[in-house]
Design an enzyme around this catalytic site. Structure first.
Site, PDB file in Angstrom:
ATOM      1  N   CYS A   2      52.352   5.953 114.581  1.00 23.18           N
ATOM      2  CA  CYS A   2      53.380   6.596 113.906  1.00 23.18           C
ATOM      3  C   CYS A   2      54.569   6.966 114.752  1.00 23.18           C
ATOM      4  CB  CYS A   2      52.913   7.987 113.205  1.00 23.18           C
ATOM      5  SG  CYS A   2      54.348   8.943 112.159  1.00 23.18           S
ATOM      6  N   CYS A  34      47.851  13.485 109.129  1.00 21.33           N
ATOM      7  CA  CYS A  34      48.694  13.989 107.977  1.00 21.33           C
ATOM      8  C   CYS A  34      48.344  13.525 106.447  1.00 21.33           C
ATOM      9  CB  CYS A  34      50.067  13.777 108.470  1.00 21.33           C
ATOM     10  SG  CYS A  34      50.611  12.086 108.415  1.00 21.33           S
ATOM     11  N   MET A  60      62.532  17.221 112.869  1.00 24.76           N
ATOM     12  CA  MET A  60      62.060  18.709 112.768  1.00 24.76           C
ATOM     13  C   MET A  60      60.525  18.596 111.744  1.00 24.76           C
ATOM     14  SD  MET A  60      65.246  20.882 112.191  1.00 24.76           S
ATOM     15  CE  MET A  60      64.481  22.435 112.273  1.00 24.76           C
ATOM     16  N   GLY A 116      57.350  22.816 112.022  1.00 23.89           N
ATOM     17  CA  GLY A 116      56.166  23.417 112.951  1.00 23.89           C
ATOM     18  C   GLY A 116      57.009  24.293 113.877  1.00 23.89           C
TER      19      GLY A 116
END
Length: 365
Positions: A108, A204, A15, A18
């Protein structure tokens, strides 16, 4: 309602805070699954608390917890900052210093989100890990296959090419057959406050968009000036550090010349930026490394006609691939392509199916 075809089971949902992952959690919860929400704290999120449209910020952690509370599901925030720095941020910085154009979202997904989070999900006793990615997992004759999302505008298969066959068996992608509008309507139906939340836009860990400041913070004195040389061999000026340039770049070169010039090649060893006319960007073939192959095995030097993507925003191009060694492939375009950048991904498709992919090397012709 979309049903994953699974019996009631324990599913960890990644989660992000978004609308996509929130809708996934709500959907699976309604279907009767035992849903566990996990949100990853990946970096010093205090930098981005006030930054809109940035993924993984402090607001996102709050939003994920709010959704989990509404659904009545357990929710955990895991501190993966050290893992993220080692696997993603350091790789991002070093890639730029090597004259490459890095792709941190793929790194990532490969490391923190799939390798590490799947391990955590298994330790929690979960049967599956579900994410909000817009891709499809299809069970073929020889096991699970990775396919593009049905909505071309949201397809994220390019960023998931490093997913292994074993990981694919464990993963679920409930949104692969939906459009973004359909996902938002689903979130509204469940009464989720994030239904209208904007998509994240930035890398990010660079909430202000200034990647150079991140590089200089982690690797001080990395912007060493050097020569700008024309591909024909003559010197044109001085650059401000190779981290400021990428293949195909035209603006910001600071050179007066009688025709438009583009960055054609970056040589980190000699600290040189090579420029030339647009025609010098044309590429016929190149080598990719660290290939992750998801389809039937191909033999060394066996040629296969496929479609490839060399940037997430570019359409697929027809090409011929051939394998050599354990993890390398030669990619030859049927028609020349412009601005192939080392450090970017080359993802290989057969129709909607992802066959595999690898990282573009400097062996470009």
């Amino acid at each position: 309602m979309i049903n994953l075809g699974d019996k009631q089971s324990t599913i960890v949902v990644a989660m992000s805070g978004g609308v996509d992952s929130s809708a996934v959690a709500a959907m699976l919860h309604e279907q009767g699954h035992n849903v566990i929400g996990i949100t990853l704290q990946l970096y010093d999120h205090g930098m981005a608390v006030g930054k809109k449209n940035a993924c993984c910020a402090g607001q996102d952690i709050y939003d994920a917890k709010m959704v989990a509370n509404k659904l009545g599901i357990p929710h955990y925030v895991l501190d993966y900052e050290s893992k993220f720095k080692e696997s993603v941020i350091d790789n991002f910085v070093d890639s730029y210093l090597q004259g490459e154009t890095p792709l941190p979202c793929v790194q990532c997904n490969k490391s923190v989100k799939f390798r590490d989070l799947i391990k955590t999900a298994r330790e929690l006793g979960a049967d599956k890990l579900a994410t909000g990615h817009y891709v499809r997992k299809i069970n073929g004759d020889n096991g699970a296959e990775l396919h593009t999302g049905l909505d071309p505008a949201k397809d994220q298969s390019y960023f998931l090419f490093t997913t292994t066959k074993e990981q694919l068996e464990y993963l679920r992608f409930p949104l692969g057959g939906l459009t973004k509008d359909e996902t938002r309507k689903l979130a509204s139906k469940f009464g989720l406050e994030v239904a209208d939340k904007p998509d994240s836009q930035d890398i990010c860990f660079i909430p202000d968009g200034n990647y150079k400041s991140v590089i200089n913070k982690i690797r001080p004195n990395s912007s060493e000036s050097g020569k700008i040389i024309h591909v024909n061999g003559f010197e044109l000026g001085e650059h401000s550090g190779i981290i400021n340039y990428t293949i195909g770049q035209r603006r910001g070169l600071g050179i007066a010349y009688n025709e438009p010039l583009y960055v054609v090649k970056i040589d980190p060893k000699d600290n040189v930026v090579y420029v030339g006319p647009e025609s010098a960007l044309n590429v016929q073939e190149f080598i990719i490394r660290d290939v992750n192959w998801l389809a039937d095995e191909i033999k060394d030097n066996e040629k296969l006609e496929v479609a490839v993507k060399i940037r997430s925003t570019r359409p697929p191009r027809l090409a011929e691939i051939s394998k050599f060694g354990d993890d390398k492939m030669k990619v030859k375009f049927l028609c020349e392509e412009k601005a192939v950048a080392p450090g970017q991904a080359c993802v290989i498709y057969a129709g909607a199916r992802v066959l595999g992919g690898g990282w573009i090397t400097r062996e470009i012709r």
